[in-house]
Structure formats: structure tokens, C-alpha cells
Write a protein that holds these residues in place. Structure first.
Motif, PDB file in Angstrom:
ATOM      1  N   ASP A  58      56.698  36.610  56.213  1.00 51.73           N
ATOM      2  CA  ASP A  58      55.701  35.763  56.862  1.00 51.73           C
ATOM      3  C   ASP A  58      55.737  35.980  58.371  1.00 51.73           C
ATOM      4  O   ASP A  58      56.450  35.294  59.104  1.00 51.73           O
ATOM      5  CB  ASP A  58      55.971  34.293  56.516  1.00 51.73           C
ATOM      6  CG  ASP A  58      54.816  33.382  56.894  1.00 51.73           C
ATOM      7  OD1 ASP A  58      53.953  33.802  57.694  1.00 51.73           O
ATOM      8  OD2 ASP A  58      54.787  32.247  56.391  1.00 51.73           O
ATOM      9  N   LYS A  59      54.952  36.938  58.833  1.00 51.59           N
ATOM     10  CA  LYS A  59      54.959  37.322  60.252  1.00 51.59           C
ATOM     11  C   LYS A  59      54.432  36.200  61.158  1.00 51.59           C
ATOM     12  O   LYS A  59      54.878  36.057  62.284  1.00 51.59           O
ATOM     13  CB  LYS A  59      54.129  38.586  60.480  1.00 51.59           C
ATOM     14  CG  LYS A  59      54.569  39.778  59.672  1.00 51.59           C
ATOM     15  CD  LYS A  59      55.841  40.356  60.213  1.00 51.59           C
ATOM     16  CE  LYS A  59      56.131  41.651  59.479  1.00 51.59           C
ATOM     17  NZ  LYS A  59      57.420  42.175  59.727  1.00 51.59           N
ATOM     18  N   VAL A  60      53.499  35.403  60.661  1.00 53.91           N
ATOM     19  CA  VAL A  60      52.972  34.300  61.465  1.00 53.91           C
ATOM     20  C   VAL A  60      54.068  33.262  61.712  1.00 53.91           C
ATOM     21  O   VAL A  60      54.270  32.807  62.840  1.00 53.91           O
ATOM     22  CB  VAL A  60      51.738  33.657  60.779  1.00 53.91           C
ATOM     23  CG1 VAL A  60      51.294  32.398  61.502  1.00 53.91           C
ATOM     24  CG2 VAL A  60      50.602  34.666  60.693  1.00 53.91           C
ATOM     25  N   ARG A  63      56.649  34.567  64.225  1.00 52.02           N
ATOM     26  CA  ARG A  63      56.226  34.405  65.615  1.00 52.02           C
ATOM     27  C   ARG A  63      56.385  32.947  66.050  1.00 52.02           C
ATOM     28  O   ARG A  63      56.882  32.675  67.141  1.00 52.02           O
ATOM     29  CB  ARG A  63      54.791  34.859  65.809  1.00 52.02           C
ATOM     30  CG  ARG A  63      54.279  34.380  67.154  1.00 52.02           C
ATOM     31  CD  ARG A  63      53.482  35.201  68.046  1.00 52.02           C
ATOM     32  NE  ARG A  63      53.390  36.585  68.027  1.00 52.02           N
ATOM     33  CZ  ARG A  63      53.970  37.367  68.948  1.00 52.02           C
ATOM     34  NH1 ARG A  63      54.745  36.853  69.860  1.00 52.02           N
ATOM     35  NH2 ARG A  63      53.770  38.647  68.934  1.00 52.02           N
ATOM     36  N   GLU A  64      55.974  32.008  65.208  1.00 53.94           N
ATOM     37  CA  GLU A  64      56.100  30.585  65.545  1.00 53.94           C
ATOM     38  C   GLU A  64      57.561  30.197  65.777  1.00 53.94           C
ATOM     39  O   GLU A  64      57.879  29.481  66.726  1.00 53.94           O
ATOM     40  CB  GLU A  64      55.511  29.717  64.423  1.00 53.94           C
ATOM     41  CG  GLU A  64      54.016  29.796  64.302  1.00 53.94           C
ATOM     42  CD  GLU A  64      53.504  29.117  63.034  1.00 53.94           C
ATOM     43  OE1 GLU A  64      54.318  28.615  62.216  1.00 53.94           O
ATOM     44  OE2 GLU A  64      52.268  29.092  62.856  1.00 53.94           O
ATOM     45  N   GLY A 186      53.780  43.617  67.715  1.00 57.65           N
ATOM     46  CA  GLY A 186      52.936  43.790  66.554  1.00 57.65           C
ATOM     47  C   GLY A 186      52.750  42.556  65.700  1.00 57.65           C
ATOM     48  O   GLY A 186      52.016  42.579  64.705  1.00 57.65           O
ATOM     49  N   LEU A 187      53.386  41.454  66.073  1.00 60.36           N
ATOM     50  CA  LEU A 187      53.271  40.237  65.267  1.00 60.36           C
ATOM     51  C   LEU A 187      51.942  39.542  65.520  1.00 60.36           C
ATOM     52  O   LEU A 187      51.433  39.560  66.648  1.00 60.36           O
ATOM     53  CB  LEU A 187      54.408  39.278  65.588  1.00 60.36           C
ATOM     54  CG  LEU A 187      55.805  39.722  65.184  1.00 60.36           C
ATOM     55  CD1 LEU A 187      56.817  38.677  65.595  1.00 60.36           C
ATOM     56  CD2 LEU A 187      55.885  39.978  63.703  1.00 60.36           C
ATOM     57  N   PRO A 188      51.384  38.906  64.485  1.00 59.81           N
ATOM     58  CA  PRO A 188      50.107  38.186  64.654  1.00 59.81           C
ATOM     59  C   PRO A 188      50.281  36.950  65.514  1.00 59.81           C
ATOM     60  O   PRO A 188      51.297  36.388  65.677  1.00 59.81           O
ATOM     61  CB  PRO A 188      49.721  37.805  63.235  1.00 59.81           C
ATOM     62  CG  PRO A 188      50.901  38.016  62.371  1.00 59.81           C
ATOM     63  CD  PRO A 188      51.853  38.887  63.121  1.00 59.81           C
TER      64      PRO A 188
END
Length: 188
Positions: A58-60, A63-64, A186-188
Motif C-alpha cells: 500500500d504505497k499511499v 507515504r502517509e 515514486g510514491l503516490p
């Protein structure tokens, strides 16, 4: 490698500062680095856990979590450095028994800040399994410490050595920050 560099830098600083000056430097750095451990507030370990958990699935959320942990790190490290700065008169006279080290301790407060901030950075690298980045940043910090402490000791004695160590911490933080931005780009 970095331990050998640190040892050599310590030898050079001891020769320049003499026994009493080197003892003062060791006491001040030891005290400030002890507070630096607390300034990280264990967030480096949390970063390893959450980054490792979310890096693939879970890239989102990754990032969070990284942004949250970095924000918390700034607050914890900054708050601890501020408290240490306010307490330097007491620490110099009460703990170290040398009131003349108040300014030296105050000059070293950025060490507390950068130690706490580096904890979260290394935790993120660990969670991403970017161990080369950790090793490179340790080498940069070791080289910076040698240059900063030795040049600082030559120019301004114990105070200069402490400021040199702070500058080395700042350079290492910036280096890790740059590497992290590249890794996380590269993370969203």
C-alpha cells in the motif's frame, strides 16, 4: 571504517585540546547524545515497522506513515533540543559541575536535534531495506565529525569542536534527507 575514523579524529582532538579540554568535550558530547537518544522517541523503530509493512502492499499508506513519522520526529527532536537548551545552566553546574560549560552545552543543542532526526531517517531506510544508504550516511557523518571536530578544536577549542560536531550532524541529516527524497519520489 567509520569507527576507525572516529578514533583517529578523537586522537587528533585530544592532542589539540589537551586532557582537560578533551574531557570537557567528551562530557558535553556524551550528555547531549544521551538526550539525542530520547529525542528520537522510538520513532525510528516505528518507522522500520510501518515502512516494512506498507512498502509493497500500500504505497499511499506508506507515504502517509512516512510523512506522519517525519512530522512527529521534528516535533519530538525539536522539543527535546529546546528543553535541553533551556536546561543548560542547570546541566552545566548541577550535573557536570562546571558552570563554564553552559555556553558549550547550549552550542551543542543541535546535536540533540540532528540525532533525533537521523533516527527516523535511518528507520525509514531500514524499513525500505536500503542498508547501503544507512552505511553511506554513517560514513558521511563520520568524515564530517572528524573534519568538524578537529577543525573546530583547532579554531575555537572545545566550543569549536562542539560546533563542528553539530555541523557534521547537519550535513549528515541533509545527505540522508536527499537520499530519502530520491527513494520516496515514486510514491503516490
Amino acid at each position: 571504517g567509520s569507527q576507525v575514523l572516529g578514533f583517529l579524529g578523537g586522537l587528533l582532538a585530544a592532542r589539540m585540546l589537551g586532557g582537560a579540554g578533551f574531557g570537557q568535550l567528551a562530557a558535553v558530547r556524551g550528555l547531549l547524545l544521551a538526550f539525542g537518544l530520547f529525542s528520537g522517541a522510538g520513532l525510528g523503530l516505528a518507522a522500520v515497522r510501518y515502512v516494512a509493512e506498507y512498502r509493497e502492499r500500500d504505497k499511499v499508506r506508506l507515504r502517509e506513515r512516512v510523512e506522519f513519522l517525519q512530522r512527529m520526529s521534528r516535533w519530538c527532536a525539536g522539543g527535546t533540543a529546546l528543553m535541553v537548551g533551556c536546561a543548560t545552566p542547570f546541566m552545566a553546574t548541577g550535573w557536570l559541575g562546571q558552570g563554564d560549560l553552559k555556553i558549550t552545552l547550549w552550542l551543542g543543542c543541535p546535536l540533540v536535534l540532528f540525532n533525533g532526526l537521523s533516527s527516523i531517517q535511518n528507520g525509514i531506510f531500514g524499513g525500505l531495506e536500503k542498508f547501503q544508504s544507512i552505511a553511506r550516511s554513517i560514513a558521511v557523518e563520520a568524515a564530517g565529525n572528524i573534519l568538524g571536530v578537529v577543525i573546530g578544536a583547532k579554531v575555537a577549542g572545545v566550543n569549536g569542536a562542539v560546533v563542528g560536531a553539530c555541523l557534521a550532524g547537519a550535513v549528515a541529516w541533509f545527505y540522508r534527507h536527499t537520499l530519502l527524497r530520491q527513494e520516496l519520489a515514486g510514491l503516490p
